[in-house]
Every structure is written in structure tokens, then in C-alpha cells.
Write an enzyme that holds these catalytic residues in place. Structure first.
Site, PDB file in Angstrom:
ATOM      1  N   LYS A 129      32.574  12.159 -16.057  1.00  0.00           N
ATOM      2  CA  LYS A 129      32.836  12.123 -14.613  1.00  0.00           C
ATOM      3  C   LYS A 129      33.792  13.252 -14.287  1.00  0.00           C
ATOM      4  CE  LYS A 129      31.923   9.413 -11.012  1.00  0.00           C
ATOM      5  NZ  LYS A 129      30.837   8.491 -10.690  1.00  0.00           N
ATOM      6  N   ASP A 169      29.007  11.964  -6.073  1.00  0.00           N
ATOM      7  CA  ASP A 169      29.776  10.717  -5.964  1.00  0.00           C
ATOM      8  C   ASP A 169      30.453  10.792  -4.589  1.00  0.00           C
ATOM      9  OD1 ASP A 169      30.795   8.280  -7.696  1.00  0.00           O
ATOM     10  OD2 ASP A 169      32.605   9.057  -6.784  1.00  0.00           O
TER      11      ASP A 169
HETATM   12  P1  NDP Z   1      30.278   8.457   0.097  1.00  0.00           P
HETATM   13  O1  NDP Z   1      31.299   9.516   0.112  1.00  0.00           O
HETATM   14  O2  NDP Z   1      28.909   8.761   0.551  1.00  0.00           O
HETATM   15  O3  NDP Z   1      30.803   7.194   0.960  1.00  0.00           O
HETATM   16  C1  NDP Z   1      32.001   6.567   0.648  1.00  0.00           C
HETATM   17  C2  NDP Z   1      32.223   5.443   1.677  1.00  0.00           C
HETATM   18  O4  NDP Z   1      33.333   4.659   1.236  1.00  0.00           O
HETATM   19  C3  NDP Z   1      32.592   5.952   3.054  1.00  0.00           C
HETATM   20  O5  NDP Z   1      32.137   5.046   4.013  1.00  0.00           O
HETATM   21  C4  NDP Z   1      34.120   5.970   2.999  1.00  0.00           C
HETATM   22  O6  NDP Z   1      34.757   5.861   4.264  1.00  0.00           O
HETATM   23  C5  NDP Z   1      34.390   4.735   2.186  1.00  0.00           C
HETATM   24  N1  NDP Z   1      35.682   4.891   1.493  1.00  0.00           N
HETATM   25  C6  NDP Z   1      36.029   5.871   0.621  1.00  0.00           C
HETATM   26  N2  NDP Z   1      37.301   5.713   0.204  1.00  0.00           N
HETATM   27  C7  NDP Z   1      37.731   4.601   0.827  1.00  0.00           C
HETATM   28  C8  NDP Z   1      38.958   3.892   0.813  1.00  0.00           C
HETATM   29  N3  NDP Z   1      39.993   4.292   0.071  1.00  0.00           N
HETATM   30  N4  NDP Z   1      39.051   2.766   1.565  1.00  0.00           N
HETATM   31  C9  NDP Z   1      37.996   2.337   2.317  1.00  0.00           C
HETATM   32  N5  NDP Z   1      36.816   2.976   2.375  1.00  0.00           N
HETATM   33  C10 NDP Z   1      36.697   4.082   1.649  1.00  0.00           C
HETATM   34  O7  NDP Z   1      30.284   7.889  -1.400  1.00  0.00           O
HETATM   35  P2  NDP Z   1      29.154   7.077  -2.168  1.00  0.00           P
HETATM   36  O8  NDP Z   1      28.474   6.155  -1.234  1.00  0.00           O
HETATM   37  O9  NDP Z   1      28.370   8.029  -2.968  1.00  0.00           O
HETATM   38  O10 NDP Z   1      30.033   6.236  -3.209  1.00  0.00           O
HETATM   39  C11 NDP Z   1      30.577   4.964  -2.886  1.00  0.00           C
HETATM   40  C12 NDP Z   1      30.925   4.231  -4.169  1.00  0.00           C
HETATM   41  O11 NDP Z   1      29.741   4.090  -4.968  1.00  0.00           O
HETATM   42  C13 NDP Z   1      31.946   4.917  -5.079  1.00  0.00           C
HETATM   43  O12 NDP Z   1      32.707   3.942  -5.745  1.00  0.00           O
HETATM   44  C14 NDP Z   1      31.061   5.646  -6.077  1.00  0.00           C
HETATM   45  O13 NDP Z   1      31.740   5.891  -7.296  1.00  0.00           O
HETATM   46  C15 NDP Z   1      29.966   4.609  -6.268  1.00  0.00           C
HETATM   47  N6  NDP Z   1      28.715   5.119  -6.800  1.00  0.00           N
HETATM   48  C16 NDP Z   1      28.033   6.137  -6.176  1.00  0.00           C
HETATM   49  C17 NDP Z   1      26.843   6.571  -6.699  1.00  0.00           C
HETATM   50  C18 NDP Z   1      26.004   7.594  -6.010  1.00  0.00           C
HETATM   51  O14 NDP Z   1      24.862   7.803  -6.464  1.00  0.00           O
HETATM   52  N7  NDP Z   1      26.446   8.217  -4.933  1.00  0.00           N
HETATM   53  C19 NDP Z   1      26.321   6.047  -7.981  1.00  0.00           C
HETATM   54  C20 NDP Z   1      27.057   4.918  -8.493  1.00  0.00           C
HETATM   55  C21 NDP Z   1      28.232   4.523  -7.935  1.00  0.00           C
HETATM   56  P3  NDP Z   1      35.542   7.117   4.873  1.00  0.00           P
HETATM   57  O15 NDP Z   1      34.476   8.001   5.410  1.00  0.00           O
HETATM   58  O16 NDP Z   1      36.431   6.539   5.911  1.00  0.00           O
HETATM   59  O17 NDP Z   1      36.306   7.737   3.734  1.00  0.00           O
END
Ligand code: NDP
Length: 447
Positions: A129, A169
Site C-alpha cells: 500500500k 484508494d
Molecule cells: P474515495 O476517496 O472515493 O471516498 C472516500 C469517502 O469517504 C468520501 O465520501 C469521504 O468524504 C469519506 N471520508 C474520507 N475520510 C473521511 C473521514 N476521516 N471521516 C469521514 N468521512 C471520510 O475513497 P474510496 O471510496 O476509494 O475508499 C473508501 C474506503 O474504502 C477506504 O477505507 C479505502 O481504503 C477502502 N477501499 C477502497 C477500495 C477501492 O477500490 N477504491 C478497495 C478496497 C477498500 P470527504 O469527501 O468529506 O472526505
């Protein structure tokens, strides 16, 4: 060096002594070792402290400087990282996160979890990662491109289609992957599958964007079927409104569920009857095209916004899809009191260990991200296979393979996690993930 006997306490002590400030890594290591060590102690082959000393230590940690210039001509500097945790099963594989909170503790926790997740997929993938403390929010397209090009200009020498294959991510989607892929190509004069999550026009796989969210719902479906239940008509709380949340909500709605909430770091947008298509499209447009905040939709099209997390609403299912530690003990308690029956993690480590313990006590079925969100890395693995064979598979083929992988991961969790009439998915996922990695490490001389 620890004593000769395998012991959870002495391993955790070793981790805490070496890196006392790495709280997220200590949390992830505790969550994994608490279930794996009792299993290993009852199997001679794995009852080996030296194996675990190697398993908990990343093979390589790379840290570098990322210089770039902003739109006002200011010289800016960020930190870049790549943790190459374990390649016993295949080349390192795992996403890149761009978020101001990124540090080594977070990347070590994510990459350690990734080792077990990738093992569970059954594909030949090691775990890694990386990312940066760069904050893409509010940056112009030119700034994001400049940052991505500089980031990969440093990282390119440590990755490769047979060595380490990053993906997206938080803060890294197909746009950022595209900029990094373009720069990698220029620097190496090659066109290969060094990054996954590419746009289909650049050699990406169909359904990679959708894969984590869709896979999560396929896994959830298996959990429900285990209890002769269906998703149709169930009330679902989704947190987050990024990549994983959007496609999890979309697939759940397609399967007849009522998705009541989505969220961002400011709070939760909700509709108690379940989002209809128009409301959902408005949210997606706001997030993907206007880069807006959910609070802007308060009072629009029957949507309401509250300045807190979704966990005190009444529902059957919770899908935390935002970030680590978003469900604490208080959130778990609220969910349990409001009748939640299933929690399937879309994010990585969204539940604290205390929250998970409460779910287990209350017989709430809880799927850890390393199992339920493995759809993303699985389709990344399928993207690598297509790139290597210079082939493109259609959407139906990829979807079928994704569904089968999620089904198989569910079976592995069930095999090692079923106790009488309850499935401890965390225990099942950790043990099943561990066995494959341990077997490979032992056969390779534990190097
Ligand atoms: P994105 O950047 O597309 O979206 C992240 C979302 O989470 C946004 O809505 C963001 O809101 C919110 N968020 C981020 N940080 C915080 C926080 N501290 N408190 C509250 N909300 C928060 O990311 P992904 O959807 O790709 O990833 C989301 C999760 O899924 C992560 O844990 C990632 O590791 C996991 N994941 C992702 C994969 C992928 O293929 N993309 C694969 C497997 C796991 P805001 O805009 O306000 O920051």
C-alpha cells in the site's frame, strides 16, 4: 528477538516497543493476531514464533519527497510512501491513498491487512500500500496532474508489472491513475499493467470502478443467504459517498434494498423511505461532477442533512464505506439498539476492535473489509491477467468472475469462522488468509 514460544502478548509487545506511535498498525496487528495465533498454536506447522516475527515486519518501506508547483507558482513538498509488505504469494499489490492524514502507521495497517485480503482472493497477489499526505481536495486539475507526475517520477523505480502494481484508494481514482500511468510510460518507454484501475481506453478492466462496491453487496448477499434472507426490502445505512459507497449503494438499490443514508466527512444525507433514483443521481452528480459537499443538498428533493455519522438510524444493515475507525463503541451500541443485524465493511478497518467485540457479543454478523471489500483488488487481479494476455473481457465475464470470487471468499470465512450457529467472519477471514501466506512463506524458506 522474542522468546522461543509463540505468544500473542510477546508479539504485540515487540510491535509496540518498535513502533509505539503507530496506533493504527498496532490496532490492525492486534485484530489479526488475536484470531490467528490461537489457530497457529494448535497446528504444529504454524506454531513457530520466527514465522510470525517475519510476518509482522514489512519486507520494504520506501519513503520519498514529492516536489511540485501549485497554480500560484509556489514550490510545494509532500511526503510519498510505498510499503511493500509481503510478496510470498505474488507481486506486491494494493492501492495508493492521497489524503492529509496519510502516514506510515496508516499505510502499514493498510498493507498488513492487504496481505491477508489478497490471500483470500485466491489470486497470485502479495500485499502492499502507498500514498501521500497530499490533499487533492480543492486542487485544480493542473495541480493534481503535476502532483501525480512528480509522485510517480520517484516511485516508478520501485514498481513494475512483475514487482509491485499499485491501484487507487481514497483520493486516487481513474483520473489520477491515468496521469501516473502516462508519466510511467514516458519514463520507461513501456506499456504494461504496472498500475490497475486504469480507464478502459488505457487498458483498464471493465467493472474495476464498480468492483469494490459491487463485490461488497455480493458478499452481503452470501451472508444473508446463510440465514435464508434476501436483500430485497432491507434498510441499509451506507457511509461515505466516494467510489466504494456509490457503487455499494447502487448495487444494493438494484437488488431491492432501501438505502437510507450516504455521508461525507461533514455529515449524513438521508431519506427515511430509502433514496429514489432521482435523489441518488443528484448525490452522484454533486460528488463526481460538481465536487460538492452533501450539506448543499439539505432540503432538496426530499433529502435531509445532519451533522453526524449515520449510525444512530434504524436499519437492518450497515455498510461503512468511508474510512478507518468510523464506527466506534458508541456507534456500534447505537446500531445494535436500533436493530442492526449485518455489518459488512466496504472501507478498510472502519470498526474499532471494541466495536467489533460488541457486534460479536450481540450476534450481529460482521464482515471485515479484508473479506467483504476484496472485490476491488480481485478485479485489479483480473485487470492484470487481461493486460498480460493483451485481452479485454466484457462486463458480463468480469461480473461473473467477481461474483464467484466473493462467493468463494465467503465460503473460506465460513469454513474457518463457523461456531455452532454463528459465523465469526473476522476469525474465518484472518485464518483463511493466513494459511495461504504461511504455506508460501514456509515453502520459500521464510525469507
Ligand atoms: P474515495 O476517496 O472515493 O471516498 C472516500 C469517502 O469517504 C468520501 O465520501 C469521504 O468524504 C469519506 N471520508 C474520507 N475520510 C473521511 C473521514 N476521516 N471521516 C469521514 N468521512 C471520510 O475513497 P474510496 O471510496 O476509494 O475508499 C473508501 C474506503 O474504502 C477506504 O477505507 C479505502 O481504503 C477502502 N477501499 C477502497 C477500495 C477501492 O477500490 N477504491 C478497495 C478496497 C477498500 P470527504 O469527501 O468529506 O472526505
Amino acid at each position: 528477538m522474542t522468546k522461543n514460544t509463540l505468544s500473542l502478548d510477546s508479539l504485540l509487545e515487540l510491535i509496540k516497543q518498535r513502533d509505539p506511535h503507530e496506533t493504527e498498525f498496532v490496532q490492525a496487528a492486534t485484530e489479526i493476531l488475536e484470531t490467528v495465533i490461537p489457530f497457529a498454536k494448535s497446528h504444529d506447522k504454524y506454531n513457530n514464533i520466527r514465522l510470525f516475527e517475519r510476518l509482522i515486519e514489512p519486507e520494504r518501506v520506501i519513503q520519498f519527497r514529492v516536489p511540485w508547483v501549485d497554480d500560484d507558482g509556489n514550490e510545494r513538498t509532500n511526503r510519498g510512501f510505498r510499503v511493500q509488505y509481503n510478496n510470498a504469494l505474488g507481486p506486491y499489490k494494493g492501492g495508493l491513498r492521497f489524503h492529509p492524514s496519510v502516514n506510515l502507521s496508516i499505510l502499514k495497517f493498510l498493507s498488513f491487512e492487504q496481505v491477508f485480503k489478497n490471500s483470500l482472493t485466491g489470486l497470485p497477489l502479495g500485499g502492499g500500500k502507498g500514498g501521500s499526505d497530499f490533499n487533492p481536495k480543492g486542487k485544480s486539475n493542473r495541480e493534481i496532474k503535476a502532483f501525480c507526475q512528480s509522485f510517480i517520477t520517484e516511485l516508478y523505480r520501485f514498481i513494475g508489472s512483475e514487482t509491485d502494481i499499485p491501484a487507487g484508494d481514497i483520493g486516487v481514482g481513474s483520473i489520477e491513475i491515468g496521469y501516473m500511468f502516462g508519466q510511467y510510460k514516458r519514463m520507461t518507454n513501456t506499456f504494461n499493467g504496472v498500475l490497475t484501475g486504469k480507464a478502459v481506453s488505457s487498458g483498464g478492466s471493465k467493472l474495476r470502478n464498480e468492483a469494490t462496491g459491487y463485490g461488497l453487496v455480493y458478499f452481503l448477499e452470501e451472508m444473508l443467504h446463510e440465514n435464508n434472507e434476501e436483500l430485497d426490502g432491507k434498510k441499509v445505512l451506507v457511509s461515505g459517498s466516494g467510489n466504494v459507497a456509490q457503487f455499494a449503494a447502487q448495487k444494493a438499490m438494484q437488488m431491492g434494498a432501501k438505502v437510507i443514508t450516504m455521508s461525507d466527512s461533514d455529515g449524513t444525507i438521508y431519506c427515511e423511505k430509502g433514496l429514489n433514483e432521482e435523489q441518488f443521481d443528484t448525490i452522484i452528480k454533486l460528488k463526481n461532477e460538481q465536487k460538492g459537499r452533501l450539506s448543499e443538498l439539505d432540503g432538496e428533493k426530499g433529502l435531509s442533512f445532519i451533522n453526524k455519522k449515520p449510525w444512530d438510524m434504524e436499519a437492518d444493515i450497515a455498510l461503512p464505506c468511508a474510512t478507518q475507525n468510523e464506527i466506534t463503541e458508541v456507534g456500534a451500541q447505537n446500531l445494535i439498539e436500533n436493530g442492526i443485524k449485518y455489518v459488512a465493511e466496504g472501507a478498510n478497518m472502519p470498526c474499532t476492535n471494541e466495536a467489533i467485540a460488541l457486534f460479536h457479543e450481540a450476534n450481529v454478523y460482521h464482515a471485515p473489509g479484508k473479506a467483504s471489500n476484496a472485490g476491488g483488488v480481485s478485479v485489479s487481479g483480473l485487470e492484470m491477467a487481461q493486460n498480460a494476455q493483451k485481452q479485454f473481457w466484457d462486463e458480463e465475464t468480469v461480473d461473473k468472475k467477481l461474483r464467484q470470487i466473493m462467493k468463494d471468499i465467503h465460503s473460506s470465512c465460513r469454513k474457518y469462522g463457523k461456531d455452532e450457529d454463528y459465523i465469526n467472519y473476522l476469525k474465518g477471514a484472518n485464518i483463511a488468509g493466513f494459511i495461504r501466506v504461511a504455506e508460501a512463506m514456509i515453502s520459500q524458506g521464510q525469507v
